[in-house]
Scaffold this active site. Structure first.
Site, PDB file in Angstrom:
ATOM      1  N   ASP A   1     -15.471 -33.318   2.747  1.00  0.00           N
ATOM      2  CA  ASP A   1     -16.182 -32.047   2.608  1.00  0.00           C
ATOM      3  C   ASP A   1     -16.966 -31.649   3.856  1.00  0.00           C
ATOM      4  O   ASP A   1     -17.351 -30.495   4.003  1.00  0.00           O
ATOM      5  CB  ASP A   1     -17.070 -32.059   1.360  1.00  0.00           C
ATOM      6  CG  ASP A   1     -16.230 -31.874   0.097  1.00  0.00           C
ATOM      7  OD1 ASP A   1     -15.071 -31.417   0.216  1.00  0.00           O
ATOM      8  OD2 ASP A   1     -16.712 -32.203  -0.996  1.00  0.00           O
TER       9      ASP A   1
ATOM     10  N   TYR B   1     -16.611 -27.797  -6.654  1.00  0.00           N
ATOM     11  CA  TYR B   1     -17.736 -28.654  -7.026  1.00  0.00           C
ATOM     12  C   TYR B   1     -19.071 -28.196  -6.501  1.00  0.00           C
ATOM     13  O   TYR B   1     -19.174 -27.688  -5.393  1.00  0.00           O
ATOM     14  CB  TYR B   1     -17.526 -30.069  -6.479  1.00  0.00           C
ATOM     15  CG  TYR B   1     -16.884 -30.986  -7.481  1.00  0.00           C
ATOM     16  CD1 TYR B   1     -17.497 -31.218  -8.710  1.00  0.00           C
ATOM     17  CD2 TYR B   1     -15.684 -31.611  -7.228  1.00  0.00           C
ATOM     18  CE1 TYR B   1     -16.912 -32.047  -9.644  1.00  0.00           C
ATOM     19  CE2 TYR B   1     -15.088 -32.439  -8.162  1.00  0.00           C
ATOM     20  CZ  TYR B   1     -15.705 -32.641  -9.367  1.00  0.00           C
ATOM     21  OH  TYR B   1     -15.132 -33.449 -10.287  1.00  0.00           O
TER      22      TYR B   1
HETATM   23 CU    CU Z   1     -15.316 -35.277  -9.854  1.00  0.00          CU
END
Ligand code: CU
Ligand code: NAG
Ligand code: NAG
Ligand code: NAG
Ligand code: NAG
Ligand code: NAG
Ligand code: NAG
Ligand code: NAG
Ligand code: NAG
Length: 776
Positions: A401, A482
């Site tokens: 990320d 997320y």
């Molecule tokens: Cu997860």
């Protein structure tokens, strides 16, 4: 990009002081807490605590580039004298075959320079810019990292490749570059060409068709898999096909298409493979032939009802749940001070500077407790996630990320929900691309009750209890599907904790009954959870008092012994400590100790407490300190080394600043930074140590991941706590402690409560049961 949703929202929550008096049982909380009734009846209110400013003793060496510095550097870079042949990122015709700037930011400063500034009256470290340029316009196109400085620009200013930052290379092959606008546009040409030629088939089989993102007939969306390359020599990527709309990652079909997007000439890109219902077709022609021959077996298309993905309230209201949930309040005002300009904080003996950048967001420097340095640096390095599944997309997904940008994905915090009312907010200020970015209220700082007394005891002559408090600095980054929440917490007893939590949408698998639960349960009509592991690597550069530290390992061992006072037992098993030191980097990759039977402590052997023991801080594993399950999976090979053990200890070097790099993402086999390069046998005894630790979760997906994953369970933590740091524990000086001393000679047990003057204000009426009684 991983993030296909651009979310922006504006909050107009009223900001005002809280009613100090508890609402009466009869009055519905919603009325009592409405802004109007509060304002019109403010006589009995406590004023809202206001931020108390402070000024750091020394200006921060960690600030982002200012607008002025940014334009200064840009003017210098665009000057034809530098021979960079730059095209403006604002150019309408910007293409991947131009040279253009990806990142300009303030260069992470060398510790050597910062320490001589902070400790040795050295000058403010010279300012440099880190500049990353997509050099698609060169004969052999790549991405190159440079540092430019010193700033402001002068005749001394130079541009140099940033080799010293990376254990392998500061130049990244074209195929490993970021999927930004120009790159995505180039890829979309072949994707659109391919998908529109088979739109009739995909629509027939999956209900999805793609004619280009802006075409009215399009109802499908795709994602370009990460990693998109192994070592940069080729780029074969899988695109999963999903229903466009809310959270496409949770509306997958059973269709995957592979493209060869190697090199910078889009005319050479081609479709390599199509996989539908797990059958491989090696060309568009084969796929059509099979379809027309009726040889393709259809699997259920994704549902077009996306209502299960929304989190609007539904269902009957639980009894009393119409009332506002408890809130945390600072009845006596704030007990921490902030310096906005220098992004510096002081709290009950703690002090620290912070830094913020595109890659990882907030980082902590010069963390001191009662005037002594504990950490030079505490910072997130990367948040990775490795997926698995019986399909080309999930099997080959391994996210770094840092590549997508955790700092740039930090969002505005919601007061009262993400952070307590009255928290202190800081903009997340960074530079990205060619601009300064100010993310309003991207960080919050607040003090809270830890929820339990930090010490407590009843003895024959007294009962005591000490309030537990901590200061939290929080950021939430929404990286695609997320939302990660990171808390950095500083406790009144000298402990520090890092907690990570996750929510948002799982990246679902297309549900196939024949997967037999190998990768996760069915969680909706056509989707299943996907087994994946999150690992977040952090750097904790301990400098206990000074930089000469040692890593001590205390094992609890069991041995057969005899003791003369137990003659009847003969030989018997007993445990004891076996204390050793990590001599060098050869033995410095550490697993979580089995049964917790090893304690890890950083000590400074040159500084002892009153009892002659080296002063130290223990590194205490917390919840879910997991690492990647596979050490040789091709999608996290050398770029995944930091995520393959619980802890690692290396000698600090200015040339080993980070365990990862944004552009490590697409180079699993040949990354910029290969973490194990740091481990080359150097001595670790009384040296400058960096401890690298992992938080994470093996995401055991469940029906409760829909609509959004729960932060209660998706949680991981670590703690650093004083270990013989002092002569006694650190909270004996707190006034927020009560002791009930027994009255001398009083047989009935009457006691005198002593509260050191730290009492609730009058505006916070107590009930009878809240009074500190004279009899215990
Ligand atoms: Cu997860
Ligand atoms: C109380 O409310 C009035 C207006 O409703 C306002 O002028 C005044 O400043 C408030 N006082 C405090 C202490 O907030
Ligand atoms: C400069 O970049 C352009 C593309 O933006 C390229 O066509 C040209 O050849 C480059 N010039 C030189 C001298 O490299
Ligand atoms: C940081 O330290 C490295 C290693 O000593 C050195 O090569 C580099 O030039 C330094 N960077 C700056 C900005 O001074
Ligand atoms: C899909 O194609 C088949 C075979 O041509 C046809 O029988 C069927 O009706 C089509 N289904 C849809 C939804 O178009
Ligand atoms: C914070 O960011 C917002 C939005 O970008 C901006 O309007 C505001 O001026 C910033 N505040 C400070 C203190 O820089
Ligand atoms: C730390 O160790 C180095 C040698 O490794 C020594 O030169 C230095 O003086 C030590 N620093 C302190 C504060 O003891
Ligand atoms: C101690 O001796 C017992 C009996 O011989 C044996 O079973 C056990 O494994 C020994 N323990 C250790 C730690 O060696
Ligand atoms: C103590 O630990 C060291 C280092 O791991 C090991 O070499 C030694 O055998 C241990 N001692 C005992 C008695 O287990």
């Amino acid at each position: 990009m991983r993030s296909s949703l651009a979310v922006s929202f504006f909050l107009s929550l009223p900001f005002h002081s809280l009613v100090a008096a508890a609402p009466s049982v009869q009055s519905p909380a919603r009325t009592v807490f409405s802004g109007l009734s509060r304002r019109s009846n403010n006589e009995s209110l406590c004023p809202a605590p206001v931020d108390i400013p402070t000024v750091a003793k020394l200006p921060s060496p960690f600030t982002p580039l200012s607008e002025a510095e940014l334009s200064d550097v840009k003017a210098w870079l665009y000057d034809p004298k530098q021979n960079l042949n730059l095209t403006s990122t604002k150019s309408e015709t910007l293409s991947q075959t131009d040279n253009y700037i990806w990142i300009i930011e303030s260069l992470y400063p060398n510790k050597t320079d910062v320490l001589s500034y902070l400790d040795g009256n050295g000058p403010l470290p010279p300012r440099y810019a880190r500049v990353v340029i997509n050099e698609g316009g060169k004969a052999d196109p790549d991405v190159s990292e440079y540092y430019v400085g010193p700033l402001p620009v002068s005749s001394e200013t130079t541009i140099q490749t940033l080799d010293y930052f990376y254990s392998r290379s500061a130049r990244v092959p074209f195929n490993a570059r970021v999927g930004d606008g120009p790159r995505s546009a180039a890829i979309d040409e072949i994707v659109t060409k391919t998908m529109s030629s088979i739109a009739d088939i995909t629509f027939n089989l999956t209900g999805l068709q793609y004619y280009g993102a802006d075409d009215e007939r399009t109802n499908a969306a795709y994602f370009v898999q990460s990693p998109s390359s192994m070592d940069g020599s080729t780029s074969y990527v899988w695109t999963p096909w999903r229903r466009a709309g809310l959270a496409p990652y949770d509306q997958p079909s059973d269709l995957y298409v592979n493209f060869d997007i190697g090199g910078s000439d889009p005319a050479l890109y081609k479709c390599r493979m199509i996989v539908y219902n797990l059958v491989v077709y090696t060309s568009v022609e084969d796929f059509r032939e099979a379809f027309e021959a009726g040889k393709i077996t259809q699997s259920p298309p994704p549902s077009s009802d996306e209502s299960f993905l929304r989190k609007d309230r539904k269902g009957p209201i639980r009894e009393l749940e119409n009332r506002l949930a408890p809130v945390s309040v600072e009845l006596d005002g704030k007990r921490y001070k902030v310096d906005d300009e220098n992004r510096y904080v002081e709290y009950l003996g703690w002090s620290f500077y912070t830094r913020f950048d595109r890659d990882v967001g907030i980082q902590f420097f010069d963390v001191k407790y009662k005037g002594e340095r504990i950490l030079y640096e505490l910072s997130l390095q990367d948040a990775v996630a490795q997926y698995a599944g019986n399909n080309p997309f999930q099997a080959g997904t391994a996210y770094n990320d840092r590549f997508y940008g955790i700092g740039i994905d930090v969002g505005r915090l919601i007061p009262g929900y993400d952070c307590p009312y009255h928290a202190t907010y800081w903009n997340a200020t960074l530079t990205n691309g060619e601009s300064v970015v100010n993310k309003k209220n991207g960080l919050c700082i607040f003090e809270s009750d830890i929820g339990f007394p930090v010490t407590r005891h009843t003895d024959s002559t007294y009962t005591q209890s000490t309030k537990g408090s901590k200061l939290t600095v929080r950021q939430i980054a929404t990286v695609g599907n997320y939302d990660y929440l990171w808390d950095y917490q500083f406790f009144v007893d000298g402990s520090i904790a890092v907690d990570a939590r996750a929510s948002g949408y799982v990246q679902a698998n297309y549900y196939r009954p024949d997967d037999e639960g190998k990768w996760g349960p069915r969680i909706q009509e056509t989707i299943a959870g996907t087994l994946h592991t999150h690992v977040m690597n952090f750097k904790a550069d301990f400098d206990l008092i000074d930089a000469n530290n040692t890593f001590q390992k205390t094992d609890i061992i069991v041995e057969n012994i005899t003791q003369p006072w137990y003659p009847e037992l003969g030989t018997f098993e007993q445990m004891r400590y076996n204390i050793t030191e990590l001599a060098n980097e050869d033995s410095a990759l550490l697993e979580l100790p089995k049964n917790g039977q090893s304690m890890y402590t950083v000590i400074n052997k040159a500084h002892t407490n009153k009892w002659g023991l080296p002063r130290g801080y223990r590194v205490i594993p917390g919840l879910s300190n997991v690492h990647l399950a596979s050490h040789t999976n091709p999608f996290f090979l050398k770029n995944g080394e930091a995520y393959k053990q619980a802890f690692a200890v290396s000698r600090h070097h200015d040339t080993e600043p980070h365990s990862s790099a944004a552009l490590n993402q697409n180079l699993p086999a040949d990354p910029m930074v290969a973490f194990y390069d740091f481990f080359d046998g150097e001595s670790l005894i009384q040296e400058d140590l960096a401890v690298w630790f992992n938080l994470g979760m093996h995401h055991y997906t469940r029906a409760e991941d829909i609509p959004n994953t729960l932060m209660t369970e998706a949680h991981s933590s670590v703690m650093f706590a004083p270990q013989n740091w002092g002569d006694v524990e650190q909270t004996v000086d707190l006034t927020n402690a009560v002791i009930f001393n027994k009255r001398e000679g009083d047989k009935k047990g009457s006691v005198v409560p002593e509260t050191n003057g730290a009492n609730p204000p009058k505006s916070f009426p107590l009930r009878d049961d809240d009074q500190l009684l004279g009899v215990f």
